[in-house]
Design an enzyme around this catalytic site. Sequence first.
Site, PDB file in Angstrom:
ATOM      1  N   TYR A 184      -1.543  -4.710  -6.533  1.00 38.57           N
ATOM      2  CA  TYR A 184      -1.047  -3.707  -5.582  1.00 38.57           C
ATOM      3  C   TYR A 184       0.384  -3.969  -5.104  1.00 38.57           C
ATOM      4  O   TYR A 184       1.212  -3.063  -5.063  1.00 38.57           O
ATOM      5  CB  TYR A 184      -1.999  -3.704  -4.389  1.00 38.57           C
ATOM      6  CG  TYR A 184      -1.654  -2.815  -3.221  1.00 38.57           C
ATOM      7  CD1 TYR A 184      -1.694  -1.432  -3.327  1.00 38.57           C
ATOM      8  CD2 TYR A 184      -1.342  -3.369  -1.975  1.00 38.57           C
ATOM      9  CE1 TYR A 184      -1.406  -0.624  -2.236  1.00 38.57           C
ATOM     10  CE2 TYR A 184      -1.062  -2.567  -0.886  1.00 38.57           C
ATOM     11  CZ  TYR A 184      -1.093  -1.200  -1.005  1.00 38.57           C
ATOM     12  OH  TYR A 184      -0.827  -0.400   0.072  1.00 38.57           O
ATOM     13  N   LYS A 188       4.397  -1.719  -4.436  1.00 38.31           N
ATOM     14  CA  LYS A 188       4.930  -1.487  -3.097  1.00 38.31           C
ATOM     15  C   LYS A 188       6.304  -2.132  -2.926  1.00 38.31           C
ATOM     16  O   LYS A 188       7.179  -1.590  -2.238  1.00 38.31           O
ATOM     17  CB  LYS A 188       3.946  -2.010  -2.052  1.00 38.31           C
ATOM     18  CG  LYS A 188       2.644  -1.205  -1.997  1.00 38.31           C
ATOM     19  CD  LYS A 188       2.900   0.250  -1.670  1.00 38.31           C
ATOM     20  CE  LYS A 188       1.625   1.034  -1.422  1.00 38.31           C
ATOM     21  NZ  LYS A 188       1.873   2.455  -1.081  1.00 38.31           N
TER      22      LYS A 188
END
Length: 337
Positions: A184, A188
Amino acid sequence: MGFFSSKQHFPVEGRTVLLTGGSSGMGRALAKKLAEQGANVCIVARNQQKLDETIDYIKSHAKFPNQRFLAISADCTSATENTRILDETTTWNNSTPPDIIWANAGSSSPGLFIDTPLETHRAQMDMNYWSSFYLAHASLKLWLSPSSPQDKKEKEEAKRAEPRHFIITSSVVAFVGLAGYTPYAPAKAALKSLADSLRMELNLYSGSRQSSTHPSPTSEVKIHLVCPATILSPGYDAENETKHAVTKMLEEDDPKQTSEQVAEAALKGLRRGDYVITTQWLAHAMRVCALGGSPRNGWGIVDVLFGWVMGVAWLFIAPVLEGKVWRWGRDHGCASA
């Protein structure tokens, strides 16, 4: 702007906002608050039923009876779908592009790097980076299309117009890497780099608007990056189903916020005119530690001073975090859990 300014940098009353990831969690809370402040809101998500329910919910919080709301079901990981989203929103908005676009779609599938299937790594990049990238690319092409030189009166009116805003929702994991967020966090972090680069690049277009001879965009465009931490939402419940125990241990004492609290903090930062917006104290500390070449908020004085303090503090915090992970491996092994 920012810390020493009393100006409202993010008026939304009467303006049109396009918001992806708008049917649940932070996006749903943002849609409600924007409706309460008088904005016309278009929300985008995949699930039509959730979209319909959210439209009814935000309509009930509208500030004025003549506000308008639209729901679009779309797959934000597709470039062509993002173009369709903008086309439909512009048509619905009386052939005028939206004033504010918020790339908020995203999801977290945490896990250890080598235990996570390559397909999941790819899907996380698609959902958390490419969805925002595609929307930014299509939106800025639309907004920055040059118009022919205007007469002096039209030029002055354009200069006084409220700027358009493109907002990207990233995460505090863009600032500090944590074990178990490797599927993840890279996406980001990439969003932070994209926002930094776009913010500088847009100076070219802002400068051209001062020319009386060259074609230039009709409106100034502002870029913002919102980086929340833990949000108590359906998405958080879902990610905990796959989250490794060591990640849960690292996060156990972190402050948590509701979707409403995060939405309000994000909008407050936008009203101040901030560029990188964090929504609680721990996230503020993580932000100033990792700004690098990113612009500081306001005049930058608070960020610089806070950054010095946190730079010293991180000499002690980082070894503590890494030591916790090492001891977990010693006591429990490295199996996925």
